[in-house]
Design a protein around this motif. Structure first.
Motif, PDB file in Angstrom:
ATOM      1  N   PRO A 252       1.150  -1.225  -0.078  1.00 41.26           N
ATOM      2  CA  PRO A 252      -0.171   0.073  -0.189  1.00 41.26           C
ATOM      3  C   PRO A 252       0.806   1.250   0.066  1.00 41.26           C
ATOM      4  O   PRO A 252       1.773   1.274   0.520  1.00 41.26           O
ATOM      5  N   MET A 253       0.286   2.392  -0.495  1.00 36.32           N
ATOM      6  CA  MET A 253       1.157   3.714  -0.635  1.00 36.32           C
ATOM      7  C   MET A 253       1.748   4.046   0.705  1.00 36.32           C
ATOM      8  O   MET A 253       2.995   4.269   0.870  1.00 36.32           O
ATOM      9  N   ARG A 254       0.932   3.920   1.729  1.00 32.80           N
ATOM     10  CA  ARG A 254       1.211   4.561   3.101  1.00 32.80           C
ATOM     11  C   ARG A 254       2.534   3.747   3.601  1.00 32.80           C
ATOM     12  O   ARG A 254       3.422   4.214   4.029  1.00 32.80           O
ATOM     13  N   GLU A 255       2.133   2.474   3.405  1.00 36.37           N
ATOM     14  CA  GLU A 255       3.378   1.424   3.867  1.00 36.37           C
ATOM     15  C   GLU A 255       4.604   1.490   3.203  1.00 36.37           C
ATOM     16  O   GLU A 255       5.758   1.833   4.072  1.00 36.37           O
ATOM     17  N   ALA A 256       4.459   1.738   1.982  1.00 41.98           N
ATOM     18  CA  ALA A 256       5.802   1.961   1.313  1.00 41.98           C
ATOM     19  C   ALA A 256       6.429   3.342   1.514  1.00 41.98           C
ATOM     20  O   ALA A 256       7.561   3.383   1.587  1.00 41.98           O
ATOM     21  N   LEU A 257       5.625   4.441   1.516  1.00 37.39           N
ATOM     22  CA  LEU A 257       6.217   5.577   1.985  1.00 37.39           C
ATOM     23  C   LEU A 257       7.000   5.571   3.163  1.00 37.39           C
ATOM     24  O   LEU A 257       8.130   6.180   3.481  1.00 37.39           O
ATOM     25  N   ALA A 258       6.195   4.816   4.446  1.00 37.92           N
ATOM     26  CA  ALA A 258       6.898   4.870   5.498  1.00 37.92           C
ATOM     27  C   ALA A 258       8.032   4.099   5.864  1.00 37.92           C
ATOM     28  O   ALA A 258       9.055   4.355   6.617  1.00 37.92           O
ATOM     29  N   LEU A 259       8.177   3.015   4.716  1.00 41.67           N
ATOM     30  CA  LEU A 259       9.275   2.019   4.875  1.00 41.67           C
ATOM     31  C   LEU A 259      10.614   2.948   4.337  1.00 41.67           C
ATOM     32  O   LEU A 259      11.601   2.900   4.757  1.00 41.67           O
ATOM     33  N   ALA A 260      10.377   3.969   3.129  1.00 32.17           N
ATOM     34  CA  ALA A 260      11.341   4.627   2.668  1.00 32.17           C
ATOM     35  C   ALA A 260      11.810   5.755   3.667  1.00 32.17           C
ATOM     36  O   ALA A 260      12.900   6.130   3.737  1.00 32.17           O
ATOM     37  N   LEU A 261      10.838   6.442   4.325  1.00 30.59           N
ATOM     38  CA  LEU A 261      11.123   7.669   5.324  1.00 30.59           C
ATOM     39  C   LEU A 261      11.805   7.117   6.524  1.00 30.59           C
ATOM     40  O   LEU A 261      12.633   7.853   6.940  1.00 30.59           O
ATOM     41  N   ASP A 262      11.716   5.745   6.943  1.00 29.50           N
ATOM     42  CA  ASP A 262      12.265   5.093   7.966  1.00 29.50           C
ATOM     43  C   ASP A 262      14.041   5.098   7.780  1.00 29.50           C
ATOM     44  O   ASP A 262      14.649   4.878   8.446  1.00 29.50           O
ATOM     45  N   THR A 263      14.231   5.081   6.337  1.00 30.74           N
ATOM     46  CA  THR A 263      15.655   5.034   6.034  1.00 30.74           C
ATOM     47  C   THR A 263      16.725   6.201   6.169  1.00 30.74           C
ATOM     48  O   THR A 263      17.926   5.981   6.202  1.00 30.74           O
ATOM     49  N   TRP A 264      16.201   7.138   6.675  1.00 30.83           N
ATOM     50  CA  TRP A 264      16.733   8.397   6.634  1.00 30.83           C
ATOM     51  C   TRP A 264      17.427   8.604   8.183  1.00 30.83           C
ATOM     52  O   TRP A 264      16.848   8.413   8.898  1.00 30.83           O
ATOM     53  N   PRO A 265      18.806   9.183   8.023  1.00 30.66           N
ATOM     54  CA  PRO A 265      19.208   9.360   9.425  1.00 30.66           C
ATOM     55  C   PRO A 265      18.605  10.255  10.236  1.00 30.66           C
ATOM     56  O   PRO A 265      17.783  11.106   9.855  1.00 30.66           O
ATOM     57  N   SER A 266      18.806  10.116  11.590  1.00 34.51           N
ATOM     58  CA  SER A 266      18.085  11.128  12.557  1.00 34.51           C
ATOM     59  C   SER A 266      18.593  12.475  12.152  1.00 34.51           C
ATOM     60  O   SER A 266      19.872  12.693  12.071  1.00 34.51           O
ATOM     61  N   GLY A 267      17.610  13.068  12.292  1.00 37.84           N
ATOM     62  CA  GLY A 267      18.052  14.731  12.054  1.00 37.84           C
ATOM     63  C   GLY A 267      18.068  15.361  10.678  1.00 37.84           C
ATOM     64  O   GLY A 267      18.197  16.507  10.292  1.00 37.84           O
ATOM     65  N   VAL A 268      17.662  14.429   9.827  1.00 35.56           N
ATOM     66  CA  VAL A 268      17.944  14.649   8.401  1.00 35.56           C
ATOM     67  C   VAL A 268      16.394  14.539   7.677  1.00 35.56           C
ATOM     68  O   VAL A 268      15.897  13.554   7.853  1.00 35.56           O
ATOM     69  N   THR A 269      15.824  15.509   7.268  1.00 33.15           N
ATOM     70  CA  THR A 269      14.443  15.401   6.682  1.00 33.15           C
ATOM     71  C   THR A 269      14.418  14.699   5.457  1.00 33.15           C
ATOM     72  O   THR A 269      15.250  14.934   4.411  1.00 33.15           O
ATOM     73  N   PRO A 270      13.539  13.459   5.325  1.00 35.12           N
ATOM     74  CA  PRO A 270      13.475  12.844   3.951  1.00 35.12           C
ATOM     75  C   PRO A 270      13.069  13.571   3.052  1.00 35.12           C
ATOM     76  O   PRO A 270      12.244  14.782   3.290  1.00 35.12           O
ATOM     77  N   LYS A 271      13.110  13.136   1.866  1.00 34.51           N
ATOM     78  CA  LYS A 271      12.577  13.728   0.536  1.00 34.51           C
ATOM     79  C   LYS A 271      11.935  12.874  -0.167  1.00 34.51           C
ATOM     80  O   LYS A 271      12.283  11.486  -0.399  1.00 34.51           O
ATOM     81  N   VAL A 272      10.827  13.161  -1.084  1.00 35.44           N
ATOM     82  CA  VAL A 272      10.070  12.095  -1.886  1.00 35.44           C
ATOM     83  C   VAL A 272       9.760  12.941  -3.122  1.00 35.44           C
ATOM     84  O   VAL A 272      10.214  14.130  -3.243  1.00 35.44           O
TER      85      VAL A 272
END
Length: 280
Positions: free
Chosen positions: A198-218
């Protein structure tokens, strides 16, 4: 949330000459334009890389004064800049000569971002490349070559799911092996999602890969649905569902953001053919 757009700026004249000095001057004009429109995110053109590659790294030293002024503007405006090289830049390529050229291009891109004194959120977004008949070996080759890169390059890289070969689940496997952060592309996920995430699950999986303190981008894009060549044109080109539309569908974008409610904050690179006009 910051919204950005890539490369060409329709609100400005074209860059003109491809010389390095002309590219730095055009970038100064772009920054002024972004400030006037309160846009805080922008993808740099690879034309700058092409011009720099001819005189690397001497080109940085020769234009140090201009670069320092641009760095000050980035800091004052809070600009998030990035690169997105062509698909020919492939770390898992089968031929070593292509890998050599790819690494050279990445060195220049990372050097530009560092010369502008940009924070870690300013990344170079890659595609994984091909599979060359063996997906597992291709992923391993990407990881091995990624880990062999200079730290100054490696710390700037991010990996995007694509619309044909590397779905979100595939690039997540690469992240798990080497830690590279993932840029989620909504349109690519719609057209290539064999796991049915699902779109939300996939987005969450990607956002979780970014280092702490760095804003993810999509990346966000609407698919093209309009035929090209209507009116006086004699040939009608039917749209493909993988194509980016000229503008983003505002209702799709609103639903995408509503679906992301409660997830970590992220910035959005709007991939629409009308660039700044689509964003505005």
């Amino acid at each position: 949330m910051r919204l950005g757009f890539p490369d060409r700026v329709y609100g400005l004249p074209t860059a003109g000459a491809a010389s390095l000095g002309a590219q730095w001057a055009h970038l100064r004009d772009v920054f002024c334009y972004l400030e006037s429109r309160r846009i805080r995110m922008y993808r740099l053109s690879t034309r700058l890389v092409d011009a720099l590659a001819e005189e690397w790294p001497a080109g940085l030293a020769a234009h140090r004064g201009e670069i320092d002024l641009l760095a000050a503007a980035c800091a004052a405006q809070g600009l998030r800049l990035s690169f997105h090289p062509h698909t020919a830049v492939a770390l898992n390529a089968a031929h070593e000569e292509q890998v050599h050229r790819s690494v050279g291009a990445l060195v220049v891109m990372a050097g530009v971002l560092d010369a502008l004194s940009l924070p870690a959120e300013c990344v170079i977004v890659l595609h994984a490349g091909g599979v060359y008949g063996n997906p597992a070996a291709a992923r391993e080759r990407f990881v091995r070559r990624y880990e062999a890169l200079p730290l100054a390059v490696r710390r700037r890289l991010a990996l995007e799911n694509d619309d044909r070969i590397y779905a979100l689940a595939d690039v997540r496997r690469i992240h798990d092996a080497c830690g590279i952060p993932l840029v989620f592309d909504n349109l690519h996920h719609r057209v290539h999602n064999p796991e049915g995430l699902p779109m939300r699950e996939a987005l969450a999986l990607a956002l979780d890969t970014w280092p702490s303190g760095v804003t993810p981008k999509v990346h966000f894009a609407s698919p093209r649905t309009e035929a090209r060549g209507l009116g006086t044109a004699s040939r009608l080109v039917v749209p493909r569902w993988t194509e980016h539309s000229d503008f983003a569908n505002p209702f799709e974008f609103a639903e995408f953001l509503e679906g992301a409610a409660g997830l970590p904050a992220f910035d959005v690179m709007l991939e629409a053919k009308a660039r700044d006009l689509a964003l505005l």
